[in-house]
Design a protein around this motif. Structure first.
Motif, PDB file in Angstrom:
ATOM      1  N   ASP A 175       0.834  -1.190   0.000  1.00  0.00           N
ATOM      2  CA  ASP A 175       0.000   0.000   0.000  1.00  0.00           C
ATOM      3  C   ASP A 175       0.880   1.257   0.000  1.00  0.00           C
ATOM      4  OD1 ASP A 175      -1.757   2.068   0.522  1.00  0.00           O
ATOM      5  OD2 ASP A 175      -3.033   0.836   1.813  1.00  0.00           O
ATOM      6  N   LEU A 176       1.154   1.776  -1.183  1.00  0.00           N
ATOM      7  CA  LEU A 176       2.100   2.882  -1.297  1.00  0.00           C
ATOM      8  C   LEU A 176       1.622   4.133  -0.569  1.00  0.00           C
ATOM      9  CD1 LEU A 176       2.485   1.138  -4.153  1.00  0.00           C
ATOM     10  CD2 LEU A 176       4.149   2.940  -4.496  1.00  0.00           C
ATOM     11  N   ASP A 177       0.323   4.404  -0.642  1.00  0.00           N
ATOM     12  CA  ASP A 177      -0.188   5.599   0.023  1.00  0.00           C
ATOM     13  C   ASP A 177      -0.033   5.502   1.531  1.00  0.00           C
ATOM     14  OD1 ASP A 177      -0.828   6.616  -2.392  1.00  0.00           O
ATOM     15  OD2 ASP A 177      -2.977   6.212  -2.259  1.00  0.00           O
ATOM     16  N   LEU A 178      -0.285   4.293   2.033  1.00  0.00           N
ATOM     17  CA  LEU A 178      -0.170   4.096   3.478  1.00  0.00           C
ATOM     18  C   LEU A 178       1.275   4.282   3.930  1.00  0.00           C
ATOM     19  CD1 LEU A 178      -1.869   3.258   5.929  1.00  0.00           C
ATOM     20  CD2 LEU A 178      -1.011   0.946   5.596  1.00  0.00           C
ATOM     21  N   VAL A 179       2.197   3.680   3.209  1.00  0.00           N
ATOM     22  CA  VAL A 179       3.613   3.798   3.549  1.00  0.00           C
ATOM     23  C   VAL A 179       4.056   5.258   3.476  1.00  0.00           C
ATOM     24  CG1 VAL A 179       5.936   3.253   2.720  1.00  0.00           C
ATOM     25  CG2 VAL A 179       4.236   1.441   2.962  1.00  0.00           C
ATOM     26  N   ALA A 180       3.575   5.952   2.437  1.00  0.00           N
ATOM     27  CA  ALA A 180       3.954   7.358   2.278  1.00  0.00           C
ATOM     28  C   ALA A 180       3.508   8.186   3.473  1.00  0.00           C
ATOM     29  CB  ALA A 180       3.353   7.918   0.988  1.00  0.00           C
ATOM     30  N   SER A 181       2.332   7.840   4.032  1.00  0.00           N
ATOM     31  CA  SER A 181       1.822   8.651   5.137  1.00  0.00           C
ATOM     32  C   SER A 181       2.350   8.190   6.492  1.00  0.00           C
ATOM     33  CB  SER A 181       0.285   8.640   5.153  1.00  0.00           C
ATOM     34  OG  SER A 181      -0.190   7.326   5.357  1.00  0.00           O
ATOM     35  N   PHE A 182       2.772   6.937   6.587  1.00  0.00           N
ATOM     36  CA  PHE A 182       3.127   6.389   7.894  1.00  0.00           C
ATOM     37  C   PHE A 182       4.627   6.362   8.169  1.00  0.00           C
ATOM     38  CE2 PHE A 182       4.080   2.500  10.466  1.00  0.00           C
ATOM     39  CZ  PHE A 182       3.659   3.004  11.685  1.00  0.00           C
ATOM     40  N   CYS A 183       5.425   6.098   7.141  1.00  0.00           N
ATOM     41  CA  CYS A 183       6.851   5.847   7.394  1.00  0.00           C
ATOM     42  C   CYS A 183       7.681   7.125   7.318  1.00  0.00           C
ATOM     43  CB  CYS A 183       7.381   4.825   6.391  1.00  0.00           C
ATOM     44  SG  CYS A 183       6.674   3.196   6.663  1.00  0.00           S
ATOM     45  N   ASP A 184       8.962   7.007   7.729  1.00  0.00           N
ATOM     46  CA  ASP A 184       9.898   8.110   7.591  1.00  0.00           C
ATOM     47  C   ASP A 184      10.619   8.032   6.251  1.00  0.00           C
ATOM     48  OD1 ASP A 184       9.588   9.173  10.347  1.00  0.00           O
ATOM     49  OD2 ASP A 184      10.358   7.198  10.877  1.00  0.00           O
ATOM     50  N   ARG A 185      11.076   6.810   5.924  1.00  0.00           N
ATOM     51  CA  ARG A 185      11.797   6.600   4.672  1.00  0.00           C
ATOM     52  C   ARG A 185      11.221   5.386   3.979  1.00  0.00           C
ATOM     53  NH1 ARG A 185      17.269   4.945   4.927  1.00  0.00           N
ATOM     54  NH2 ARG A 185      16.877   4.293   7.062  1.00  0.00           N
ATOM     55  N   VAL A 186      11.450   5.278   2.664  1.00  0.00           N
ATOM     56  CA  VAL A 186      10.944   4.147   1.899  1.00  0.00           C
ATOM     57  C   VAL A 186      12.014   3.589   0.977  1.00  0.00           C
ATOM     58  CG1 VAL A 186       9.084   3.309   0.414  1.00  0.00           C
ATOM     59  CG2 VAL A 186       8.775   5.431   1.665  1.00  0.00           C
ATOM     60  N   LEU A 187      12.094   2.249   0.936  1.00  0.00           N
ATOM     61  CA  LEU A 187      12.878   1.584  -0.103  1.00  0.00           C
ATOM     62  C   LEU A 187      11.887   1.023  -1.117  1.00  0.00           C
ATOM     63  CD1 LEU A 187      15.281  -0.691   2.015  1.00  0.00           C
ATOM     64  CD2 LEU A 187      15.688   1.660   1.250  1.00  0.00           C
ATOM     65  N   VAL A 188      12.148   1.247  -2.403  1.00  0.00           N
ATOM     66  CA  VAL A 188      11.293   0.687  -3.442  1.00  0.00           C
ATOM     67  C   VAL A 188      12.065  -0.456  -4.092  1.00  0.00           C
ATOM     68  CG1 VAL A 188       9.968   1.163  -5.520  1.00  0.00           C
ATOM     69  CG2 VAL A 188      10.363   2.994  -3.860  1.00  0.00           C
ATOM     70  N   MET A 189      11.537  -1.685  -3.998  1.00  0.00           N
ATOM     71  CA  MET A 189      12.277  -2.856  -4.500  1.00  0.00           C
ATOM     72  C   MET A 189      11.714  -3.398  -5.798  1.00  0.00           C
ATOM     73  SD  MET A 189      13.485  -5.101  -1.209  1.00  0.00           S
ATOM     74  CE  MET A 189      14.438  -6.198  -2.253  1.00  0.00           C
ATOM     75  N   TYR A 190      12.613  -3.879  -6.619  1.00  0.00           N
ATOM     76  CA  TYR A 190      12.226  -4.537  -7.877  1.00  0.00           C
ATOM     77  C   TYR A 190      13.287  -5.586  -8.202  1.00  0.00           C
ATOM     78  CZ  TYR A 190      11.282  -5.266 -12.829  1.00  0.00           C
ATOM     79  OH  TYR A 190      11.006  -5.830 -14.042  1.00  0.00           O
ATOM     80  N   GLY A 191      12.864  -6.798  -8.505  1.00  0.00           N
ATOM     81  CA  GLY A 191      13.802  -7.841  -8.909  1.00  0.00           C
ATOM     82  C   GLY A 191      14.940  -8.043  -7.929  1.00  0.00           C
TER      83      GLY A 191
END
Ligand SMILES: Nc1ncnc2c1ncn2[C@@H]1O[C@H](COP(=O)(O)OP(=O)(O)OP(=O)(O)O)[C@@H](O)[C@H]1O
Ligand SMILES: Nc1ncnc2c1ncn2[C@@H]1O[C@H](COP(=O)(O)OP(=O)(O)OP(=O)(O)O)[C@@H](O)[C@H]1O
Ligand SMILES: [Mg+2]
Ligand SMILES: [Mg+2]
Lengths: 257, 279
Positions: B213-229
């Motif tokens: 849930d990208l929107d949730l993470v954007a509102s809840f977390c401090d930092r984000v890692l976006v993973m692919y492969g």
């Protein structure tokens, strides 16, 4: 197409008796798409299970196409099918896709299985290469496609969907929602969709009902949801909470009984 | 301040008939007493990254890293006893699917009380009292009744909250939560997140929050890692996720249905093989 009136479901007895569904009523017209949202444990899955004939201990009216659910009428499986949240749990781990799809045909004595299975796979966007795979050889999204294909094998008029995309990533969710929209139009399906995601409900459904503690709080069309114009405070709180995390909002949440 | 968790060049590999398959390919990050989100499509290696940190990889998985350290302790070099202590008491993992982590033949109350006693000792009565308090904390209605239920008798969202309550029992310093709220309605989800938020703010717990849930993470977390492969495509401040530049992140964001923006069909991701080229 779907008629639910004064539906009551109670689990357990004595001090542990819980009225999981308390006098729920709603109706869904043929070809319409109707959403159910609401608190966790408010009875959404139970309503779907009653309509799917999986929960036969209920009081009140639960009808599909004028036929009472869970009362042994053999026409029902060909009229209504259910897709569950968990694409891992809903397929038998040791049955191939081919077997999962042909089984309902066998049970109902429908011939021409070979061509029907091939067509169903194509319809959900899975090529013939997937036909003899086992569930553990499929991704979550592919499994959910198989589960949808299986539900469509008997060409039902009504599809009951319980959180069909909440275990999937957002891109696969988009694929499945697009697929469901396409199938709804081509098969003139009536859809009853349970989801916690208000955006998914607004995207898929014409109307929706909001449930809390086993009862319906209010019914509205998706347009009202879009305009953020629900009548009930419970629904307004739901909408507020769906805008993402906010410490102050979290602290101000109240419980509605 | 030294980081609570340091991860450098983490790799997880599985043997397959056609040669080794690298599911996590050189992931690096560090975590303080903060909320770090991991997002990314299915199969991108989010869960394996979390499991590798906590030491709960499938038996056939091979792990390697240049550095993997918790609170200054090198997890790669530590002996088995040390690891068990750390993993039991100071690091916890909330699994993606509660159904597979709850014992189907034990009542909910017995399971939580058991978890409490394992970590804190004390009498059965004391453990029971604490278990009740924990179910209340995760907003389970009628916790007395919930204690007496078997796992198949609880709704999806109740099961998920029970798992969270159990994993918070030892009061860990690091919590890895893998899709912990995907079965919760949005209000209960928010209340559960507030509990985690408090533990981070007040007790200084470190949190890795894995979610679709990208929107949730954007509102809840401090930092984000976006993973692919198996790789980190992009790292950004959570508040800035909505304006991320990478076409993969953009693709994920675009595929979300939005209440205020009705569309007939949703765009799906078109993947570019070049995303996997080593940077
Ligand atoms: N087999 C059962 N035995 C006892 N109680 C049950 C059983 N199935 C459901 N319940 C209870 O009925 C209530 C409603 O459950 P239901 O699964 O319908 O909720 P839900 O709205 O689908 O929730 P969620 O959003 O969390 O999936 C809950 O209190 C649950 O504990
Ligand atoms: N036991 C295993 N054996 C072989 N491959 C595995 C095993 N477990 C995971 N994998 C593979 O490793 C990759 C990453 O898996 P992981 O579970 O970390 O994905 P994820 O990002 O958590 O996905 P999801 O969002 O679906 O949970 C996938 O391609 C998966 O198929
Ligand atoms: Mg449910
Ligand atoms: Mg995962």
């Amino acid at each position: 197409m779907i008629r639910v009136e004064d539906l009551e479901v109670t689990f357990g007895a004595g001090r542990d008796a819980v009225r999981a569904v308390r006098g729920v009523s709603f109706a869904v017209a043929p070809g319409e798409s109707f959403g159910l949202v609401g608190e966790s444990g408010s009875g959404k899955s139970t309503v779907l299970r009653v309509l799917a004939g999986l929960n036969t201990r209920y009081r009140g009216v639960a009808e599909i196409g004028g036929i009472a659910a869970g009362r042994g009428d053999r026409r029902l499986p060909r009229l209504v099918q259910m897709v569950f949240q968990d694409p891992y749990g809903s397929l038998h781990p040791r049955h191939t896709v081919d077997r999962a799809l042909s089984e309902p045909l066998e049970i109902h004595g429908i011939g021409d299985a070979n061509a029907r299975v091939a067509r169903a796979l194509e319809e959900v966007g899975l090529g013939p290469a997937f036909r003899f795979r086992y569930p553990n050889q499929l991704s979550g999204g592919q499994r959910q496609r198989v589960a949808i294909a299986r539900a469509l094998m008997l060409e039902p008029k009504v599809l009951l969907l319980d959180e069909p995309t909440s275990a999937l990533d957002v891109s696969v969710q988009a694929e499945i929602l697009n697929l469901l929209k396409r199938l709804r139009a081509s098969h003139r399906l009536t859809i009853l969709l349970v989801s916690h995601n208000l955006a998914v409900i607004a995207h898929m459904c014409d109307r929706l009902a909001v449930m809390n503690r086993g009862a319906i709080v209010e019914e509205m069309d998706s347009e009202a949801l879009r305009r953020a114009a629900p009548r009930e405070p419970y629904t307004r709180q739901l909408l507020l909470a769906s805008r993402g995390y906010d410490r102050a909002v979290a602290a101000g949440l109240v419980t509605y009984d | 301040m030294s980081a609570l968790l340091e991860v450098e060049d983490l790799r997880v590999t599985f043997p397959t008939p056609t040669g080794p398959f690298e599911a996590v390919r050189g992931v690096s990050f560090s975590l303080g007493r903060e909320r770090l989100g991991i997002v990314g499509e299915s199969g991108s290696g989010k869960s394996l990254t979390g499991r590798a940190v906590i030491g709960l990889l499938p038996p056939n998985a091979r792990l390697s890293a240049r550095r993997l350290a918790f609170d200054g302790v090198d997890l790669l070099g530590a002996d088995a006893r040390m690891l068990r202590r750390l993993r039991g008491r100071r690091m916890s993992l909330v699994l993606q699917d509660p159904k597979y982590s709850l014992n189907p033949v034990l009542r909910i109350g017995e399971q939580i009380a058991e978890a409490v006693r394992l970590h804190r000792g004390g009498s059965a009565r004391e453990a029971r009292r604490r278990a009740l308090g924990m179910l209340e904390a995760v907003r389970i209605r009628d916790p007395e009744r919930a204690m007496r239920l078997y796992p198949h008798e609880v709704s999806g969202g109740m099961g998920q909250r029970i798992m969270i309550a159990m994993m918070l029992a030892p009061e860990p310093d690091l919590l890895i939560a893998d899709e912990p709220t995907s079965a919760l309605d949005v209000t209960v989800q928010m209340q559960v997140l507030a509990i985690l938020d408090n533990l981070v703010a007040k007790r200084g717990m470190g949190l890795i929050f894995i979610s679709h849930d990208l929107d949730l993470v954007a509102s809840f977390c401090d930092r984000v890692l976006v993973m692919y492969g198996g790789r980190v495509m992009e790292e950004c401040r959570a508040r800035e996720l909505a304006s991320a530049r990478h076409p993969y992140t953009r693709g994920l964001l675009d595929s979300l249905p939005r209440i205020d923006r009705p569309r007939e069909l949703l765009p799906t991701l078109s993947r570019d093989p070049a995303w996997l080229d080593p940077a």
